[in-house]
Design an enzyme around this catalytic site. Structure first.
Site, PDB file in Angstrom:
ATOM      1  N   TYR A   1     -51.580 -37.600   2.975  1.00  0.00           N
ATOM      2  CA  TYR A   1     -52.787 -38.274   3.443  1.00  0.00           C
ATOM      3  C   TYR A   1     -53.745 -37.310   4.153  1.00  0.00           C
ATOM      4  CZ  TYR A   1     -50.225 -42.608   2.494  1.00  0.00           C
ATOM      5  OH  TYR A   1     -49.524 -43.621   1.887  1.00  0.00           O
TER       6      TYR A   1
ATOM      7  N   LYS B   1     -37.809 -35.557  -1.062  1.00  0.00           N
ATOM      8  CA  LYS B   1     -37.904 -35.603  -2.524  1.00  0.00           C
ATOM      9  C   LYS B   1     -37.970 -34.156  -3.016  1.00  0.00           C
ATOM     10  CE  LYS B   1     -38.079 -37.828  -6.374  1.00  0.00           C
ATOM     11  NZ  LYS B   1     -36.913 -38.574  -6.857  1.00  0.00           N
TER      12      LYS B   1
ATOM     13  N   ASP C   1     -36.076 -42.248  -3.416  1.00  0.00           N
ATOM     14  CA  ASP C   1     -35.705 -43.322  -4.352  1.00  0.00           C
ATOM     15  C   ASP C   1     -34.373 -43.952  -3.943  1.00  0.00           C
ATOM     16  OD1 ASP C   1     -34.970 -40.722  -4.891  1.00  0.00           O
ATOM     17  OD2 ASP C   1     -34.828 -40.972  -7.044  1.00  0.00           O
TER      18      ASP C   1
ATOM     19  N   ASP D   1     -44.985 -44.759   4.852  1.00  0.00           N
ATOM     20  CA  ASP D   1     -45.899 -45.876   4.590  1.00  0.00           C
ATOM     21  C   ASP D   1     -45.235 -46.893   3.661  1.00  0.00           C
ATOM     22  OD1 ASP D   1     -48.124 -47.449   4.360  1.00  0.00           O
ATOM     23  OD2 ASP D   1     -49.313 -46.020   3.217  1.00  0.00           O
TER      24      ASP D   1
ATOM     25  N   ASP E   1     -43.140 -50.796   4.617  1.00  0.00           N
ATOM     26  CA  ASP E   1     -43.526 -52.099   4.068  1.00  0.00           C
ATOM     27  C   ASP E   1     -42.301 -52.798   3.475  1.00  0.00           C
ATOM     28  OD1 ASP E   1     -46.201 -51.953   4.774  1.00  0.00           O
ATOM     29  OD2 ASP E   1     -46.852 -52.803   2.855  1.00  0.00           O
TER      30      ASP E   1
END
Ligand code: ATP
Length: 360
Positions: free
Chosen positions: A134, A184, A217, A241, A245
């Protein structure tokens, strides 16, 4: 001691509705606090923008700088593009270098979860809040042509990773002493290779805290299958982020999810906000769940204690979270939790429970 200075920005949509309940709770908490609260409300947001052409006055950062903490309701309104009101939040995060985005995810008795096995869930997410994917580095070439190219570069710095990892390990020491780092590096070896190296270096300074790295994942999979195995989770901006959620869904919905944006040692005020947005679909109907906003205010009390501005603030925060837990256990519940109570019914019930627990 000087009063604790709280800047309150109710904002747009359901923001003012849930913020009214936060203030109701804080007025009671203040009676048990050793330090008075000096609360100043700022009517900034989309209405302000439509009137003046600015979401907030041009000197708003200067104004906020003098406060100990900022409590934000929500920003966003269908009448204007999202980036206009949300820009205010991003500017506060960036200009005040609030590099930790803290999100507790806890499943409370009485709250429905989509998980049939109803595990114990008590995870503290520590999301990096200033860089990563970001960082706004990139651009588009040959716009509108069939050869158009878009490039967006993730920016990871050793310093940025180290400070957020240190924060995660420090928090784990006060909890169940497990840190899970989300990575990752198998597919993104440059950015997440650095992430892994730096977090591992920090981990070696905390031999009393168990440390593991889990690929993002696999993390999504485990959060659904075995959420009870996690304690503190440290993640980059993008992964944090998305996963928080997922966490909000597991804990019963967006109406419950709380967050803090902070810099534990910085000179600027931290900002506390519910995870949900302005929820225009239910705004003005008095049915928004105020729990996420009130829980965020509890995080503010804890932070103010840590900063030495509010002696006993952690105890006050515990009482507020206990009151939330008790009210969620027996009701009233807003419609998002299957109930028919209003925002202020729930706010009042939590306030009354805080009053009882504090022996007032
Ligand atoms: P944003 O872009 O600001 O995140 P959004 O519309 O994508 O806006 P929210 O405003 O968080 O996201 O709303 C998502 C859904 O969750 C909506 O259906 C909304 O009604 C619901 N919701 C959000 N906050 C609450 C709340 N406090 N109580 C009940 N429902 C809520």
């Amino acid at each position: 001691m000087l009063p604790v200075r709280l800047a309150v920005i109710p904002g747009d949509g359901v923001g003012p509705e849930v913020t009214a309940e936060v203030l109701r709770v804080l007025r009671v908490v203040e009676r048990r606090s050793q330090v008075p609260f000096d609360i100043v409300e700022f009517p900034w947001g989309t209405d302000h923008y439509l009137r003046t052409g600015h979401v907030a006055p041009p000197d708003f950062l200067e104004v906020l700088r003098g406060f100990d903490a900022i409590l934000l309701g929500a920003m966003g309104d269908p009448r204007v593009p999202d980036h206009i009101p949300v820009g205010l939040v991003l500017q506060i995060r960036r200009q005040f270098d609030l590099y930790v985005n803290l999100r507790p995810i806890r499943l409370v008795p009485g709250v429905p979860t989509p998980l049939a096995h109803r595990p114990t869930i008590d995870i503290l997410f520590v999301r990096e809040n200033t860089e990563g994917e970001y960082a706004q580095s990139g651009g588009r070439l040959y716009t509108g042509s069939k050869d158009e190219i878009a490039v967006h570069t993730a920016v990871f710095t050793a310093r940025g990773i180290e400070r957020v990892a240190v924060y995660a390990f420090e928090r784990a020491r006060r909890r169940r002493r497990l840190v899970t780092s989300v990575s990752k590096a198998n597919a993104l070896p440059h950015t997440y290779g650095l992430w892994d190296e730096v977090v591992k270096r920090v981990a070696s300074r905390y031999p009393d805290v168990t440390f593991e790295t889990v690929l993002v994942d696999a993390m999504a999979y485990h959060m659904v299958r075995q959420p009870d195995r996690f304690d503190v989770v440290v993640a980059s901006n993008l992964f944090g982020d998305i996963l928080t959620d997922l966490g909000a869904a597991l804990q019963g919905g967006l109406g419950l999810a709380a967050s803090a944006n902070l810099n534990p040692d910085g000179p600027y005020p931290a900002m506390f906000e519910p995870v949900h947005g302005s929820a225009p679909d239910i705004a003005g109907r008095g049915i928004a769940n105020p729990v996420g906003a009130i829980w965020s205010a509890a995080l503010a009390l804890e932070y103010l204690a840590h900063r030495g501005r509010l002696p006993g603030g952690d105890r006050l925060a515990e009482v507020v979270v206990q009151a939330i837990t008790d009210v969620l256990g027996v009701g009233p519940h807003t419609p998002d939790l299957g109930g028919s109570a209003s925002t202020s019914d729930v706010g009042r019930a939590i306030t009354e429970r805080v009053t009882e627990l504090m022996g007032l």
